[in-house]
Design a protein around this motif. Structure first.
Motif, mmCIF file in Angstrom:
data_model
loop_
_atom_site.group_PDB
_atom_site.id
_atom_site.type_symbol
_atom_site.label_atom_id
_atom_site.label_comp_id
_atom_site.label_asym_id
_atom_site.label_seq_id
_atom_site.Cartn_x
_atom_site.Cartn_y
_atom_site.Cartn_z
ATOM 1 N N GLU A 79 4.501 -19.884 1.771
ATOM 2 C CA GLU A 79 5.710 -19.895 2.614
ATOM 3 C C GLU A 79 6.953 -20.328 1.835
ATOM 4 O O GLU A 79 8.071 -20.249 2.340
ATOM 5 C CB GLU A 79 5.493 -20.802 3.826
ATOM 6 C CG GLU A 79 5.469 -22.295 3.531
ATOM 7 C CD GLU A 79 4.151 -22.799 2.931
ATOM 8 O OE1 GLU A 79 3.305 -21.955 2.525
ATOM 9 O OE2 GLU A 79 3.980 -24.028 2.849
ATOM 10 N N LYS A 82 10.569 -26.094 -0.201
ATOM 11 C CA LYS A 82 11.951 -26.491 0.079
ATOM 12 C C LYS A 82 12.233 -27.767 -0.693
ATOM 13 O O LYS A 82 11.370 -28.630 -0.814
ATOM 14 C CB LYS A 82 12.156 -26.718 1.569
ATOM 15 C CG LYS A 82 12.164 -25.416 2.354
ATOM 16 C CD LYS A 82 12.405 -25.624 3.816
ATOM 17 C CE LYS A 82 12.597 -24.283 4.533
ATOM 18 N NZ LYS A 82 11.552 -23.277 4.228
ATOM 19 N N GLU A 84 14.802 -30.932 -0.860
ATOM 20 C CA GLU A 84 15.880 -31.607 -0.120
ATOM 21 C C GLU A 84 16.629 -32.575 -1.022
ATOM 22 O O GLU A 84 16.013 -33.325 -1.784
ATOM 23 C CB GLU A 84 15.270 -32.385 1.049
ATOM 24 C CG GLU A 84 16.297 -32.663 2.132
ATOM 25 C CD GLU A 84 15.950 -33.904 2.931
ATOM 26 O OE1 GLU A 84 14.878 -33.915 3.557
ATOM 27 O OE2 GLU A 84 16.749 -34.874 2.894
ATOM 28 N N GLU A 88 20.720 -31.930 2.307
ATOM 29 C CA GLU A 88 20.890 -30.503 2.030
ATOM 30 C C GLU A 88 19.562 -29.940 1.509
ATOM 31 O O GLU A 88 18.838 -30.641 0.796
ATOM 32 C CB GLU A 88 21.989 -30.273 0.977
ATOM 33 C CG GLU A 88 23.375 -30.756 1.402
ATOM 34 C CD GLU A 88 24.010 -29.846 2.460
ATOM 35 O OE1 GLU A 88 23.419 -28.807 2.797
ATOM 36 O OE2 GLU A 88 25.109 -30.183 2.925
ATOM 37 N N VAL A 89 19.285 -28.686 1.844
ATOM 38 C CA VAL A 89 17.977 -28.120 1.511
ATOM 39 C C VAL A 89 18.109 -26.833 0.689
ATOM 40 O O VAL A 89 18.749 -25.874 1.134
ATOM 41 C CB VAL A 89 17.171 -27.829 2.795
ATOM 42 C CG1 VAL A 89 15.826 -27.195 2.452
ATOM 43 C CG2 VAL A 89 16.958 -29.110 3.592
ATOM 44 N N GLY A 91 16.244 -23.564 -0.662
ATOM 45 C CA GLY A 91 15.087 -22.770 -0.283
ATOM 46 C C GLY A 91 15.008 -22.485 1.206
ATOM 47 O O GLY A 91 14.054 -21.875 1.674
ATOM 48 N N GLY A 92 16.006 -22.937 1.960
ATOM 49 C CA GLY A 92 16.056 -22.643 3.389
ATOM 50 C C GLY A 92 16.965 -21.455 3.658
ATOM 51 O O GLY A 92 17.268 -20.680 2.752
ATOM 52 N N LYS A 93 17.418 -21.333 4.907
ATOM 53 C CA LYS A 93 18.275 -20.208 5.268
ATOM 54 C C LYS A 93 19.669 -20.348 4.642
ATOM 55 O O LYS A 93 20.292 -19.360 4.282
ATOM 56 C CB LYS A 93 18.396 -20.137 6.794
ATOM 57 C CG LYS A 93 19.044 -18.844 7.268
ATOM 58 C CD LYS A 93 19.257 -18.783 8.767
ATOM 59 C CE LYS A 93 19.888 -17.437 9.155
ATOM 60 N NZ LYS A 93 20.434 -17.450 10.518
ATOM 61 N N LYS A 94 20.096 -21.595 4.531
ATOM 62 C CA LYS A 94 21.459 -21.840 4.058
ATOM 63 C C LYS A 94 21.572 -21.683 2.533
ATOM 64 O O LYS A 94 20.775 -22.257 1.783
ATOM 65 C CB LYS A 94 21.861 -23.263 4.454
ATOM 66 C CG LYS A 94 23.309 -23.603 4.132
ATOM 67 C CD LYS A 94 23.664 -25.018 4.594
ATOM 68 C CE LYS A 94 25.012 -25.436 4.014
ATOM 69 N NZ LYS A 94 25.304 -26.860 4.313
ATOM 70 N N PRO A 265 12.485 -22.619 -5.096
ATOM 71 C CA PRO A 265 13.811 -22.031 -4.872
ATOM 72 C C PRO A 265 14.444 -21.644 -6.209
ATOM 73 O O PRO A 265 14.138 -22.246 -7.242
ATOM 74 C CB PRO A 265 14.613 -23.175 -4.232
ATOM 75 C CG PRO A 265 13.611 -24.185 -3.778
ATOM 76 C CD PRO A 265 12.417 -24.033 -4.673
ATOM 77 N N ASP A 293 18.848 -18.333 -3.792
ATOM 78 C CA ASP A 293 19.048 -19.343 -2.752
ATOM 79 C C ASP A 293 20.358 -20.099 -2.901
ATOM 80 O O ASP A 293 20.618 -21.027 -2.130
ATOM 81 C CB ASP A 293 17.883 -20.350 -2.795
ATOM 82 C CG ASP A 293 16.550 -19.696 -2.476
ATOM 83 O OD1 ASP A 293 16.440 -19.131 -1.372
ATOM 84 O OD2 ASP A 293 15.653 -19.713 -3.330
ATOM 85 N N ARG A 335 21.142 -14.868 5.621
ATOM 86 C CA ARG A 335 21.467 -16.230 5.174
ATOM 87 C C ARG A 335 22.748 -16.719 5.833
ATOM 88 O O ARG A 335 23.505 -15.949 6.416
ATOM 89 C CB ARG A 335 21.686 -16.255 3.647
ATOM 90 C CG ARG A 335 20.659 -15.542 2.813
ATOM 91 C CD ARG A 335 19.272 -16.159 2.878
ATOM 92 N NE ARG A 335 19.126 -17.413 2.197
ATOM 93 C CZ ARG A 335 18.411 -17.599 1.079
ATOM 94 N NH1 ARG A 335 17.796 -16.578 0.511
ATOM 95 N NH2 ARG A 335 18.288 -18.797 0.554
#
Lengths: 337, 337, 337, 337
Positions: A79, A82, A84, A88-89, A91-94, A265, A293, A335
């Motif tokens: 999956e 991520k 952090e 702030e992350v 590897g996420g959507k942002k 990421p 990312d 994204r």
């Protein structure tokens, strides 16, 4: 691993290979082809220790069929991981956008750059304190004083900060003042440093060496992860090729390859790849379009007067324009910024 | 440095460049060409500090006309530098031949290899104690115990010894047990390590990074020399190219280029360039024929059972044959062994 | 051109250079620097004929300050050139998307692929008839019969067609059956072929050689243009580097560099760069994001059964998805599809 | 060929692969490993036609285990092939040394160069008539008139002559006037030209492309040989890398690799690799030391005034010195000159 026998290998050669495998607790599956015989190894080849099968009589070559990294592989975390950093992350959507000067030069300069980077909408602030320079006669950075100023600028703007270290004895200071450290391209295979960073647990951006394959890069990440630090963000920053129109050649294809092979990421550094400010936006957009990312971009409040890497640093205006377009692109790729 | 103005640069642009040079205590010599104007800088461009003239309006590019290294340059020592290690001299008439295993594995092994290397006529003994390995799961070397065994083998045979270090905290132990240290290709731009080696004064073999230009290599040598250590021997060991038939591509042309630009001795490592034992002699002979001052060759008393880099290590017999032929070649090139 | 004198050049050396320039009708502007003297040439250096100033005593090097191409340069046409092919325009606001199989295999196959490509929204149809293959034992293409089938498929769908030629005697047939010809990477410096294509006036896609610089590529375009054919579209398709995870390394930075230096339209071939279908979309999006004027993509109605380059051809569904996303990206970059 | 199944491949995937092989008349040898299953193909994989097994579900990759060339392989002629040109033999004990100017410029020039080359002891004379030049505005050669002058100079001195052709329609004239033709680096994959040369039967020097692997080079030789012309001499002339100190990087390791894999003679072109006359001897000696069968060197009776490639052409004196040293080296390597 698969063993290819030579065309003129005899049955004795094959038998000897099989016997050696058995001596080491391994099975063998012999496939006698019309042109060459192939021997598949059954079991964990680590049991061979230092034995190099390629040197046995009648053996043409050995073909590895597995990667040497495990923790960094996609298989171990399908999956995606991520990372952090202070809320702030990666590897996420942002999309994460890091901006800031090549080097911390003085308080006024880093503060003005930080304010501009923040206003443009960046997620984090970068700034070099320990500079790896090709010539010993070039400016080498403000060292720990630079880290303190970077921290101050981060606190003033609410931006998390990242800075490069180039030796293990800088790790302690870095841990005090920054939220994330960077391992630069020249140190991607400084294995001692990688291990120490691994033990520290601090989130890290691991840049790709200019002449390193993607496989070697993931092996380098494995060095950090094998010490227990999984907070690794990869950064593609261009490889060395025969082309000199750009400082390096951005290997934008590394993005989908890394996404397929690894769970980590990956972000893009368009500044070092381009080498000239006017090419930076095109490479930044290309990186995002390829699925990265995030970005790490050199930005300076007074770009033309910067002490190092002046030619490739964006002005605050150019950086704001770049971010504006990244915001427009992001939804097309699922994204946000 | 020369400043090239853009084709469409105005007289105001040129005047502004000249004015800025003057502000920094530099003279300017303006050459108005038919297609472009050229401004030569008179004086030491270091006075510009961090100012990047390329960013001024109307400027197309700046062309450096001097190397950034000084101590490593041929100009500083036209007759060539000599590096002495326990009575043996790199850079003299005698070709230096260093032999020994990739890694020190145990006492019996290094002793047998040392005896064989000595018998073949080598000048020095090599053996790795700190191994930089691509994967964290590979054998990493015997560390300080390896250095001690290497010293013992050296003392037993009368051979001076050389071994690689990969971090600055290994320098103290290395100073105790070896006569010469090696900086490997992966650490050629580990500038902190270079500076520490520079301060130590210990003779050093500086290998070229696999993706580093000759200019960057000489800049790396300058890091060591600028700390006062002039005992630097360069080692060409192959660069990374698209060709995979050999492990790396031996850049044999680096030998005459280094001889022209630098005063430092240069040796050849045919083993890492070849990657396969059967190609090692051809590359060794090529290096000597091109004018190198010596060789560093991987040799193992029981090559097929070596723990690391088995495929590229020569047997004692093959090494003796190689040395035999080098002895025959030497007089043609005004050398002896 | 600028002449750099050696550090130890004498006044006589400089005077002799100036005298030689005068003999050839050229002026000289001498800049005596603190470390080296620089001589700027005033006038057209073509007057030197074959004389190589670098060989004169006291001369260190000559630095060219102009590109060797003229017609292909941005200067000659600052607003950018447009190339029209049967009503469609490369270099305008609209992104050109060319799709089709690696090779024309038979009528059913090219017809099905053409219908699918058309339905997905492509602008033009591609299909190889003369295939340059690394091994003489690989499928070499249907030759002129392939061109006829491609024409038929183009007429049936209303798509303009493009196909590669590899020798000048194929030009006549190509002129009959296709709207645009392609010069492949292997022939980028087949200067005779370039000249013949130049004389023909037929619109041409000129692919970059896998080891050619951007400057050499623009020189190759100049060969075509200097014969009067300005209908040249450049195509970046990946260069050869040490990385093997992708077939070649897409040099996405070539897009902004070409846009700056040249007036010619540039498109991206993500298929040959990727070598694997799953990486093609990422590279296609990256190319568009970097500012390319279009794409040429290998698509096959039954991709898994294709005779050549099967691994890198997209299915019709994947191609339709790709085009869908390109349509969404286009407005961000001021383009449409 | 070996088929590697994906880690998560099911038994159905494996069964389907085996079934497809059987449909094509091939056997399969399944090796179920602990981590991945391997399927060896039994029989001639050419039976698969265009089918790409890599695209089948559950398949990770296919590994070729055979070279694609046959006639050029060492296996087909273990004792090595000899290529005779008018009584001189490439691939025998005698080293072949070809000398002459980059381009035939006029009768006086080629005649003086030929006399000097002969006097120095060279075996053959070279001289370019059709010049492939990067820019269309550079001197393109004297064409057929150049061939005639070269022939005249050869006849006057008793030297056999070799010259490059760049297009198939030059073959007829070349056949009339030269003893051996050369295919240059830029045309190594001009497959049509290779085939025509193959049909002609004329002895040929096949230079390696600057970005071509040794395998691709041998495939190119196979194109010529598969048309019945076995008189192929390979020529290593440097490959393109990131290093710019020399014009190209001489891949001296190609010599032992070619000797192992192929039966064809191989010579070295130190001139194009070096790019500067002062580096030419070092590269020439390196090539001979590595086992090459000869040299092709650019020499000009008045090197500093040459029209093309002036910087890399040797003077007659320098060439005579070079040959003198080659003569001294030869016996060490069991050769004569």
């Amino acid at each position: 691993m698969i063993i290819l026998m030579k065309k003129n290998a005899t049955q004795e050669h094959v038998d000897r290979v099989v016997a050696v495998l058995k001596e080491h607790g391994l099975g063998a599956n012999v496939s006698p082809g019309t042109q060459t015989t192939v021997v598949g190894i059954l079991g964990d080849k680590a049991k061979l220790g230092g034995l190099d099968i390629r040197l046995m009589d009648g053996v043409e070559d050995c073909v590895p069929i597995m990667h040497s990294y495990k923790l960094a592989s996609r298989d171990m975390c399908p999956e995606g991981r991520k990372v952090e950093v202070g809320g702030e992350v990666f590897g996420g959507k942002k999309l994460m956008v890091i901006g800031g000067p090549c080097a911390v030069e003085n308080e006024e300069s880093i503060m003005k750059s930080a304010l501009g980077v923040k206003a443009a909408g960046a997620t984090m602030l970068r700034g070099g304190a320990y500079k790896p320079r090709t010539s010993p006669y070039s400016f080498q950075g403000m060292e720990v004083e630079g880290l303190k100023l970077l921290r101050k600028a981060g606190d003033a703007t609410g931006l998390k900060v990242v800075s490069e270290i180039v030796a293990q004895d800088q790790l302690e200071d870095a841990a005090k003042y920054v939220d994330m450290i960077q391992i630069g391209a020249r140190n991607m295979q400084n294995f001692r440093l990688l291990k120490e960073v691994g033990k520290s647990g601090i989130p890290v951006i691991l840049k790709r060496g200019i002449a390193n394959t993607i496989e070697e890069w993931l092996d380098a990440a494995e060095y950090i992860m094998s010490e227990g630090n999984y907070n690794v963000v990869l950064c593609e920053r261009g490889i060395r090729t025969f082309e000199t129109a750009t400082r390096n050649t951005l290997d934008v294809g590394a993005v989908p390859v890394v996404k397929e092979r690894s769970s980590l990421p990956i972000i893009i550094d368009p500044s070092h790849a381009a080498g000239k400010a006017q090419y930076v936006p095109a490479l930044a957009f290309a990186g995002i379009a390829a699925g990265a990312d995030g970005l790490i971009v050199e930005v300076h409040y007074n770009a033309k007067a910067a002490i190092s890497d002046a030619a490739q640093q964006l002005s605050l205006e150019a950086f704001a324009d770049l971010l504006q377009k990244v915001k427009q692109m992001a939804p097309v790729f699922g994204r946000d910024v």
